[in-house]
Design an enzyme around this catalytic site. Structure first.
Site, PDB file in Angstrom:
ATOM      1  N   ASN A  21       0.856  -1.182   0.000  1.00 22.09           N
ATOM      2  CA  ASN A  21       0.000   0.000   0.000  1.00 22.09           C
ATOM      3  C   ASN A  21       0.900   1.243   0.000  1.00 22.09           C
ATOM      4  OD1 ASN A  21      -1.590   2.245   0.923  1.00 22.09           O
ATOM      5  ND2 ASN A  21      -3.127   0.809   1.671  1.00 22.09           N
ATOM      6  N   HIS A  73      -5.585   3.450  -1.500  1.00 21.48           N
ATOM      7  CA  HIS A  73      -6.869   3.675  -0.829  1.00 21.48           C
ATOM      8  C   HIS A  73      -7.208   5.164  -0.935  1.00 21.48           C
ATOM      9  CE1 HIS A  73      -9.609   2.573   2.815  1.00 21.48           C
ATOM     10  NE2 HIS A  73     -10.102   3.611   2.153  1.00 21.48           N
ATOM     11  N   ARG A 132      -9.268   8.461  -0.662  1.00 20.12           N
ATOM     12  CA  ARG A 132     -10.406   8.923   0.126  1.00 20.12           C
ATOM     13  C   ARG A 132     -11.006  10.160  -0.535  1.00 20.12           C
ATOM     14  NH1 ARG A 132      -7.403   6.124   4.026  1.00 20.12           N
ATOM     15  NH2 ARG A 132      -8.748   4.867   5.383  1.00 20.12           N
ATOM     16  N   GLU A 139      -8.708   0.146  -2.743  1.00 19.49           N
ATOM     17  CA  GLU A 139      -9.565   0.036  -1.570  1.00 19.49           C
ATOM     18  C   GLU A 139     -10.387   1.305  -1.391  1.00 19.49           C
ATOM     19  OE1 GLU A 139      -6.541  -2.570   1.292  1.00 19.49           O
ATOM     20  OE2 GLU A 139      -6.883  -0.442   1.703  1.00 19.49           O
ATOM     21  N   HIS A 192      -3.855  -4.591   7.753  1.00 18.41           N
ATOM     22  CA  HIS A 192      -3.987  -3.535   8.772  1.00 18.41           C
ATOM     23  C   HIS A 192      -3.184  -3.893  10.014  1.00 18.41           C
ATOM     24  CE1 HIS A 192      -5.513  -0.065  10.915  1.00 18.41           C
ATOM     25  NE2 HIS A 192      -6.113   0.317   9.809  1.00 18.41           N
ATOM     26  N   ASP A 193      -2.080  -3.170  10.207  1.00 12.37           N
ATOM     27  CA  ASP A 193      -1.176  -3.317  11.342  1.00 12.37           C
ATOM     28  C   ASP A 193      -0.348  -4.597  11.311  1.00 12.37           C
ATOM     29  OD1 ASP A 193      -1.869  -0.859  12.289  1.00 12.37           O
ATOM     30  OD2 ASP A 193      -3.126  -1.573  13.923  1.00 12.37           O
ATOM     31  N   HIS A 235       1.514   1.070   6.059  1.00  5.58           N
ATOM     32  CA  HIS A 235       2.079   1.934   7.101  1.00  5.58           C
ATOM     33  C   HIS A 235       3.337   1.332   7.720  1.00  5.58           C
ATOM     34  CE1 HIS A 235       2.044   5.050  10.202  1.00  5.58           C
ATOM     35  NE2 HIS A 235       2.290   4.087  11.072  1.00  5.58           N
TER      36      HIS A 235
END
Length: 238
Positions: A7, A43, A45, A70, A191-192, A215
């Protein structure tokens, strides 16, 4: 081997913080693929605070691996995905002002909506995945929407892992993955997830097709170098 999709939202955040085009997302995506990553995830937004809608259009021209977009399927997002036609669209129920994704779909409450949206994407040849918590009931509901895959929302696992509760933390994900496979759903996760916990997660989750990591990977790359980090993930996913 489980595929790694990187990502690149955080690279867009860095670019936008100064204006201009540094780092260049096109160059970054191509480099990340050349380092061995099997996919690129973005992703966008509605406020375009990191990934811009034009980035999706531009990246479509250069991504040679799997391209995953996403987002919350509001009309603007649906139109973008239908225009770009990525390999996969991952539907995420995040609020417009959310800093990051923080929950999976209630696949029972939103079944009719998801059925309609997923049908539209699949009719256009786009593989679909929906973001879900590791809840067997939600996984069963996902199977009723017609989606191709689910993406397990892994924040709770990462939290428990960091506290030394990795066995308890992984159990609901194992249960959810087993049910998903029995129902014919492909299994993604994200995620994480990080270099610290990805190997344990991969070793315990059956039929894991793909992880999407941004991230942690970008933060780790600041210290270790992005080519090195991509290959460290690939090694742990073997």
């Amino acid at each position: 081997m489980t595929k790694l999709s990187v990502n690149i939202n955080k690279l867009a955040t860095l670019r936008n913080s100064r204006g201009g085009n540094v780092p260049n997302l096109i160059t970054s995506a191509k480099d990340i693929e050349s380092f061995g990553a099997e996919g690129i995830t973005i992703h966008p937004r509605p406020d375009e605070r990191h990934i811009r809608y034009q980035d999706a259009r531009d990246l479509k021209q250069v991504v040679s691996t799997e391209f995953n977009i996403e987002g919350n399927p509001i009309p603007k997002f649906i139109d973008l995905v239908l225009e770009v036609k990525p390999t996969q669209v991952t539907l995420v129920p995040d609020a417009e002002d959310a800093i990051t994704s923080n929950a999976g779909w209630d696949t029972l409450k939103h079944k009719d909506f998801l059925v309609d949206v997923i049908k539209t994407f699949k009719e256009n040849g786009i593989r679909t995945s929906i973001f879900v918590d590791p809840d067997v009931q939600m996984v069963r509901g996902a199977a009723e929407t017609g989606t191709d895959r689910i993406e397990l929302y892994t924040e709770s696992f990462a939290h428990d892992f960091a506290l030394g509760k990795k066995e308890a933390g992984i159990k609901p994900f194992v249960d959810a993955a087993q049910i998903a496979h029995e129902l014919g759903l492909g299994i993604n996760a994200g995620h994480d997830l990080s270099l610290d916990n990805i190997k344990f997660f991969k070793e315990h989750i059956p039929h894991l097709l793909e992880v999407s990591i941004g991230h942690a990977l970008i933060c780790e790359s600041i210290y270790l170098g992005i080519e090195n980090v991509v290959n460290m993930y690939l090694d742990r996913l073997k």
